[in-house]
Design a protein around this motif. Structure first.
Motif, PDB file in Angstrom:
ATOM      1  N   THR A  84     -33.271  63.405 -36.320  1.00 20.25           N
ATOM      2  CA  THR A  84     -33.396  63.866 -34.941  1.00 20.25           C
ATOM      3  C   THR A  84     -34.852  63.758 -34.484  1.00 20.25           C
ATOM      4  O   THR A  84     -35.194  64.165 -33.396  1.00 20.25           O
ATOM      5  CB  THR A  84     -32.932  65.334 -34.805  1.00 20.25           C
ATOM      6  OG1 THR A  84     -33.675  66.139 -35.731  1.00 20.25           O
ATOM      7  CG2 THR A  84     -31.448  65.470 -35.078  1.00 20.25           C
ATOM      8  N   GLY A  85     -35.711  63.226 -35.359  1.00 21.53           N
ATOM      9  CA  GLY A  85     -37.097  62.970 -34.949  1.00 21.53           C
ATOM     10  C   GLY A  85     -38.148  63.203 -36.004  1.00 21.53           C
ATOM     11  O   GLY A  85     -38.914  62.302 -36.349  1.00 21.53           O
ATOM     12  N   ASN A  86     -38.225  64.416 -36.523  1.00 24.25           N
ATOM     13  CA  ASN A  86     -39.308  64.748 -37.452  1.00 24.25           C
ATOM     14  C   ASN A  86     -39.203  64.006 -38.780  1.00 24.25           C
ATOM     15  O   ASN A  86     -40.213  63.549 -39.327  1.00 24.25           O
ATOM     16  CB  ASN A  86     -39.346  66.258 -37.711  1.00 24.25           C
ATOM     17  CG  ASN A  86     -39.965  67.029 -36.565  1.00 24.25           C
ATOM     18  OD1 ASN A  86     -40.827  66.508 -35.859  1.00 24.25           O
ATOM     19  ND2 ASN A  86     -39.535  68.261 -36.369  1.00 24.25           N
ATOM     20  N   THR A  87     -37.998  63.884 -39.312  1.00 23.97           N
ATOM     21  CA  THR A  87     -37.834  63.167 -40.577  1.00 23.97           C
ATOM     22  C   THR A  87     -38.228  61.705 -40.417  1.00 23.97           C
ATOM     23  O   THR A  87     -38.873  61.113 -41.289  1.00 23.97           O
ATOM     24  CB  THR A  87     -36.385  63.278 -41.085  1.00 23.97           C
ATOM     25  OG1 THR A  87     -36.079  64.650 -41.328  1.00 23.97           O
ATOM     26  CG2 THR A  87     -36.184  62.492 -42.376  1.00 23.97           C
ATOM     27  N   SER A  88     -37.853  61.115 -39.291  1.00 24.19           N
ATOM     28  CA  SER A  88     -38.189  59.707 -39.064  1.00 24.19           C
ATOM     29  C   SER A  88     -39.692  59.499 -39.004  1.00 24.19           C
ATOM     30  O   SER A  88     -40.230  58.533 -39.573  1.00 24.19           O
ATOM     31  CB  SER A  88     -37.537  59.202 -37.773  1.00 24.19           C
ATOM     32  OG  SER A  88     -38.079  59.831 -36.626  1.00 24.19           O
ATOM     33  N   ALA A  89     -40.400  60.395 -38.340  1.00 22.51           N
ATOM     34  CA  ALA A  89     -41.853  60.280 -38.239  1.00 22.51           C
ATOM     35  C   ALA A  89     -42.499  60.393 -39.613  1.00 22.51           C
ATOM     36  O   ALA A  89     -43.385  59.606 -39.969  1.00 22.51           O
ATOM     37  CB  ALA A  89     -42.399  61.366 -37.303  1.00 22.51           C
ATOM     38  N   SER A  90     -42.052  61.364 -40.397  1.00 18.59           N
ATOM     39  CA  SER A  90     -42.627  61.580 -41.717  1.00 18.59           C
ATOM     40  C   SER A  90     -42.302  60.434 -42.663  1.00 18.59           C
ATOM     41  O   SER A  90     -43.166  59.914 -43.381  1.00 18.59           O
ATOM     42  CB  SER A  90     -42.120  62.902 -42.286  1.00 18.59           C
ATOM     43  OG  SER A  90     -42.781  63.225 -43.489  1.00 18.59           O
ATOM     44  N   ALA A  91     -41.041  60.005 -42.682  1.00 12.18           N
ATOM     45  CA  ALA A  91     -40.636  58.906 -43.562  1.00 12.18           C
ATOM     46  C   ALA A  91     -41.422  57.646 -43.234  1.00 12.18           C
ATOM     47  O   ALA A  91     -41.897  56.937 -44.136  1.00 12.18           O
ATOM     48  CB  ALA A  91     -39.138  58.649 -43.420  1.00 12.18           C
TER      49      ALA A  91
END
Length: 354
Positions: A84-91
């Protein structure tokens, strides 16, 4: 001592060996801020754990450093997640740091602009699907089971291992575990990780107590509270807009073992808390973070917290990840006047500033 990330700080508690190539952005060591004005308002000693200080602006970096380090150790050349956003940024950031590829599936039109921009600038292959987060996660699970991509959602146990370090930090910063720990619940990996961390720290003799865990879901995305899947979750707090949490049962276990509770808060309560923490304590957090504070406010009104209780409220991400909510949902805009001193002074008088 120079801080070099959560793996360096808590290596003995993590599944890291001498052969693990540590991929780090020196995450962790986020501040635990006393909140005296909120404490006065709610009648409980409140501290805010500001995870928005992380390199990508959310708590996800704690788990991602371990997940990506282990992926590289195991020879992976690419990682994949639904987000939903945060995981994608971190990954995407940790993949860039490691020099491997990252593929991200997001629900089309339902990711905050700041988070989407992060994943793109870090170089991830971002694929938007017609469907919600749960549909995206289902696809990612199917693909990573059949092809050589490492799944880095919180279903990956190394994510939970990294995220539990936040509980260690809370104990180190306070001197012991708090009486209560409040946090938002979406995919439910974080509440699972915190409880695991508190238990391990007590077993190691580094803390002499355990907190009651308090989880809060948005009313339009509250499958654990309501006891049923939510096919079309809806909430202004996009980070917790999840209708079928991957760590559902583990979260319930954490709540039961800690004698905690999980409740839901409305979008209106979330927005009120979102503005409150900014205006009373000077922290700009994303709406999902505010869900935890909204829940604390709700419980405080019922007299839930005994006098003298210590509570830590987890601020999971930075407000700059989702500026649209500030400008649009909160309907906050600058006042416009002519570029003349008289016009400015008249407005200041009207606003009772002078």
């Amino acid at each position: 001592m120079t801080w070099r990330g959560v793996i360096d700080a808590y290596r003995s508690f993590l599944p890291i060996s001498g052969q693990t190539p540590v991929v780090t952005l020196y995450e962790g060591n986020t501040l635990l801020l006393p909140a005296p004005r909120l404490a006065t308002q709610f009648g409980v000693d409140i501290y805010l754990k500001f995870e928005g200080q992380h390199p990508t602006g959310s708590f996800k970096d704690r788990g991602m450093t371990v997940a990506v380090s282990k992926a590289v150790e195991n020879g992976s050349q690419a990682i994949m997640c639904a987000s939903t956003g945060n995981t994608s940024a971190s990954a995407a950031a940790y993949a860039a740091r490691a020099g491997i590829k990252c593929v991200v599936l997001v629900p089309a039109g339902y990711v905050a602009l700041g988070k989407l921009a992060q994943a793109l600038i870090y170089g991830a292959e971002v694929i938007a699907i017609h469907g919600n987060f749960d549909a995206a996660l289902k696809l990612v699970r199917q693909i990573t089971e059949s092809y050589p991509l490492t799944l880095v959602n919180s279903l990956n146990p190394h994510r939970i291992e990294g995220q539990k370090t936040a509980a260690f930090e809370v104990c180190d910063q306070l001197g012991s575990a708090p009486d209560y720990l409040a946090l938002p619940v979406g995919n439910a990996g974080n509440i699972t990780a915190y409880w695991k961390g508190f238990q391990e720290y007590r077993e190691a003799g580094r803390s002499d107590s355990l907190p009651q865990m308090l989880g809060f879901q948005a009313a339009g995305a509250a499958p654990i509270v309501d006891g049923r899947l939510v096919p079309e979750p809806r909430t202004v707090a996009t980070a917790i807009r999840i209708g079928n949490p991957a760590s559902w049962q583990k979260a319930v276990q954490a709540l039961e073992e800690s004698h905690g509770r999980i409740e839901k808060v409305t979008d209106e309560e979330i927005i009120e808390a979102y503005k409150m923490v900014a205006r009373l304590e000077g922290l700009f957090v994303e709406p999902a973070s505010a869900a935890a504070l909204a829940g604390v406010a709700k419980l405080a009104k019922t007299g839930f917290f005994p006098p003298g209780s210590r509570l830590v409220c987890i601020m999971t991400g930075h407000g700059l990840k989702d500026p649209d909510t500030t400008l649009n949902t909160c309907k906050l805009q600058p006042r416009v006047v002519p570029g003349e001193q008289q016009a400015v002074m008249e407005l200041l008088h009207d606003l009772n500033v002078i």
